[in-house]
Scaffold this motif. Sequence first.
Motif, PDB file in Angstrom:
ATOM      1  N   MET A   1       0.849  -1.195   0.000  1.00 34.26           N
ATOM      2  CA  MET A   1       0.000   0.000   0.000  1.00 34.26           C
ATOM      3  C   MET A   1       0.879   1.236   0.000  1.00 34.26           C
ATOM      4  O   MET A   1       1.767   1.380   0.832  1.00 34.26           O
ATOM      5  CB  MET A   1      -0.898   0.009   1.242  1.00 34.26           C
ATOM      6  N   SER A   2       0.668   2.138  -0.939  1.00 37.43           N
ATOM      7  CA  SER A   2       1.454   3.358  -1.011  1.00 37.43           C
ATOM      8  C   SER A   2       1.065   4.294   0.117  1.00 37.43           C
ATOM      9  O   SER A   2      -0.067   4.290   0.602  1.00 37.43           O
ATOM     10  CB  SER A   2       1.250   4.047  -2.362  1.00 37.43           C
ATOM     11  N   SER A   3       1.997   5.141   0.533  1.00 35.26           N
ATOM     12  CA  SER A   3       1.765   6.013   1.676  1.00 35.26           C
ATOM     13  C   SER A   3       0.649   7.009   1.433  1.00 35.26           C
ATOM     14  O   SER A   3      -0.061   7.397   2.362  1.00 35.26           O
ATOM     15  CB  SER A   3       3.064   6.759   2.031  1.00 35.26           C
ATOM     16  N   ASP A   4       0.452   7.423   0.171  1.00 36.18           N
ATOM     17  CA  ASP A   4      -0.574   8.426  -0.073  1.00 36.18           C
ATOM     18  C   ASP A   4      -1.983   7.834  -0.043  1.00 36.18           C
ATOM     19  O   ASP A   4      -2.961   8.557  -0.110  1.00 36.18           O
ATOM     20  CB  ASP A   4      -0.328   9.166  -1.401  1.00 36.18           C
ATOM     21  N   MET A   5      -2.087   6.493   0.068  1.00 33.78           N
ATOM     22  CA  MET A   5      -3.393   5.864   0.169  1.00 33.78           C
ATOM     23  C   MET A   5      -3.743   5.504   1.610  1.00 33.78           C
ATOM     24  O   MET A   5      -4.802   4.957   1.874  1.00 33.78           O
ATOM     25  CB  MET A   5      -3.449   4.610  -0.699  1.00 33.78           C
ATOM     26  N   ALA A   6      -2.836   5.759   2.558  1.00 32.44           N
ATOM     27  CA  ALA A   6      -3.117   5.438   3.954  1.00 32.44           C
ATOM     28  C   ALA A   6      -4.375   6.166   4.401  1.00 32.44           C
ATOM     29  O   ALA A   6      -4.561   7.350   4.118  1.00 32.44           O
ATOM     30  CB  ALA A   6      -1.929   5.828   4.831  1.00 32.44           C
ATOM     31  N   ARG A   7      -5.238   5.453   5.109  1.00 33.27           N
ATOM     32  CA  ARG A   7      -6.521   6.037   5.507  1.00 33.27           C
ATOM     33  C   ARG A   7      -6.361   6.869   6.761  1.00 33.27           C
ATOM     34  O   ARG A   7      -5.650   6.511   7.708  1.00 33.27           O
ATOM     35  CB  ARG A   7      -7.564   4.942   5.744  1.00 33.27           C
ATOM     36  N   ASP A   8      -7.036   8.007   6.772  1.00 39.78           N
ATOM     37  CA  ASP A   8      -7.058   8.911   7.915  1.00 39.78           C
ATOM     38  C   ASP A   8      -8.248   8.533   8.792  1.00 39.78           C
ATOM     39  O   ASP A   8      -9.373   8.441   8.306  1.00 39.78           O
ATOM     40  CB  ASP A   8      -7.201  10.344   7.403  1.00 39.78           C
ATOM     41  N   PRO A   9      -8.039   8.312  10.099  1.00 36.83           N
ATOM     42  CA  PRO A   9      -9.161   7.984  10.985  1.00 36.83           C
ATOM     43  C   PRO A   9     -10.290   9.013  10.924  1.00 36.83           C
ATOM     44  O   PRO A   9     -11.450   8.673  11.172  1.00 36.83           O
ATOM     45  CB  PRO A   9      -8.521   7.952  12.376  1.00 36.83           C
ATOM     46  N   GLU A  10      -9.964  10.242  10.560  1.00 31.61           N
ATOM     47  CA  GLU A  10     -10.998  11.269  10.452  1.00 31.61           C
ATOM     48  C   GLU A  10     -11.940  11.015   9.278  1.00 31.61           C
ATOM     49  O   GLU A  10     -13.018  11.588   9.205  1.00 31.61           O
ATOM     50  CB  GLU A  10     -10.353  12.657  10.297  1.00 31.61           C
ATOM     51  N   ASP A  11     -11.517  10.152   8.349  1.00 24.60           N
ATOM     52  CA  ASP A  11     -12.367   9.797   7.218  1.00 24.60           C
ATOM     53  C   ASP A  11     -13.249   8.592   7.495  1.00 24.60           C
ATOM     54  O   ASP A  11     -14.024   8.175   6.629  1.00 24.60           O
ATOM     55  CB  ASP A  11     -11.516   9.532   5.971  1.00 24.60           C
ATOM     56  N   SER A  12     -13.122   8.019   8.681  1.00 27.00           N
ATOM     57  CA  SER A  12     -14.021   6.918   9.031  1.00 27.00           C
ATOM     58  C   SER A  12     -15.460   7.403   8.962  1.00 27.00           C
ATOM     59  O   SER A  12     -15.784   8.480   9.470  1.00 27.00           O
ATOM     60  CB  SER A  12     -13.725   6.426  10.449  1.00 27.00           C
ATOM     61  N   PRO A  13     -16.350   6.635   8.339  1.00 25.12           N
ATOM     62  CA  PRO A  13     -17.751   7.063   8.292  1.00 25.12           C
ATOM     63  C   PRO A  13     -18.339   7.363   9.670  1.00 25.12           C
ATOM     64  O   PRO A  13     -19.156   8.274   9.809  1.00 25.12           O
ATOM     65  CB  PRO A  13     -18.456   5.873   7.627  1.00 25.12           C
ATOM     66  N   LEU A  14     -17.905   6.627  10.686  1.00 27.44           N
ATOM     67  CA  LEU A  14     -18.407   6.902  12.040  1.00 27.44           C
ATOM     68  C   LEU A  14     -17.916   8.252  12.542  1.00 27.44           C
ATOM     69  O   LEU A  14     -18.661   8.981  13.210  1.00 27.44           O
ATOM     70  CB  LEU A  14     -17.988   5.786  13.002  1.00 27.44           C
ATOM     71  N   ALA A  15     -16.674   8.611  12.211  1.00 25.12           N
ATOM     72  CA  ALA A  15     -16.158   9.927  12.596  1.00 25.12           C
ATOM     73  C   ALA A  15     -16.900  11.028  11.851  1.00 25.12           C
ATOM     74  O   ALA A  15     -17.202  12.093  12.419  1.00 25.12           O
ATOM     75  CB  ALA A  15     -14.657  10.011  12.307  1.00 25.12           C
TER      76      ALA A  15
END
Length: 342
Positions: A1-15
Amino acid sequence: MSSDMARDPEDSPLAVIERCRQEKRPVFVAGPMVRYSKLPFRELVRDYKVDIVYSPMILAREFVRNSNARASDFSTNFRDRPLIVQIGANNVTDLLRMIEMIHPYVDGVGLNCGCPIKEQVREGIGAALMSKKELVAEMVAAVKQKYGSSLVIETKIRVHTDVNETIEFVQAVEKAGVDFITVHGRTKNTRSSQPCDFVKIKAVKESVQVPVIANGDCMTLEDAYRIASETGCDGVMAVRGILNNPAMFAGYDKTPWGAIEKFWNLSTAYGLPFRIIQHHLGCMLTGQLSKKLQIELNSTTSLLELLEWFDSNFVLKRPSDPGYGTSVAVQYWQNRQSQARI
């Protein structure tokens, strides 16, 4: 997985749901559409106040077994977030295998339990699952057991004729660990011309503790607030409404011309089949063109012909042009103004 695809916890639908709750407004969701929730359209609606966007439903068994299906069904990039990929599956094995392939690149997965298309129902997918709450609960539990809080899982359902059956269903999947539920207020046999049953959606919302998103008959921003108020739901999903007007959640009563320009740029930059581009543009401009021009648009037979038709009738700005993506009214060439009468 490339670093620019790492998911941000702020993008979690629950957040995202929690942020909107703090803002005292419903979550605005662009729902899954077969063929039409592709990457260019997803990026477009994000420019117009959409909080969460879904991919089209992807059949897990085909995705897992066929590399061509993987290449054609799923593409994303670092701007494509928050993203929920909707999955069509009827067993734990296919579901987990597909999630294993995509989970680093998504913010959540949705299990489709509502698609009424007969071919899918015959395969035990979509609305067929509405009579199999134990199986759905088993699939949800398997995902949560493997991924825990690192991956959000949603179920999108339709209501039953007897709402008590729907309540039993959602309580079973809630117990299994589902993170949130989307409810379409029609049964699998209800025609779209019949009104959505918001009373049943409200009953579902009141029967569970997890967030609930209302789906059905949302065509305007005003509809979204009304539906949220009537049902008490945490958010509202639009499908047909946002296909016709990608800017609806931003308060536009029809597609602004700037969105047409942006879609042209995105769809040609990323690549979409001609017929899908033509269909999107036809939907977006419904009611804004004369009947003659609408027929001409729908009669074009190639991407080049369609682009030349737009350039001959309208001022279609490119990204390097001043004012690109900002106009609201249809931008006719001055000598074409007489054709603007509907």
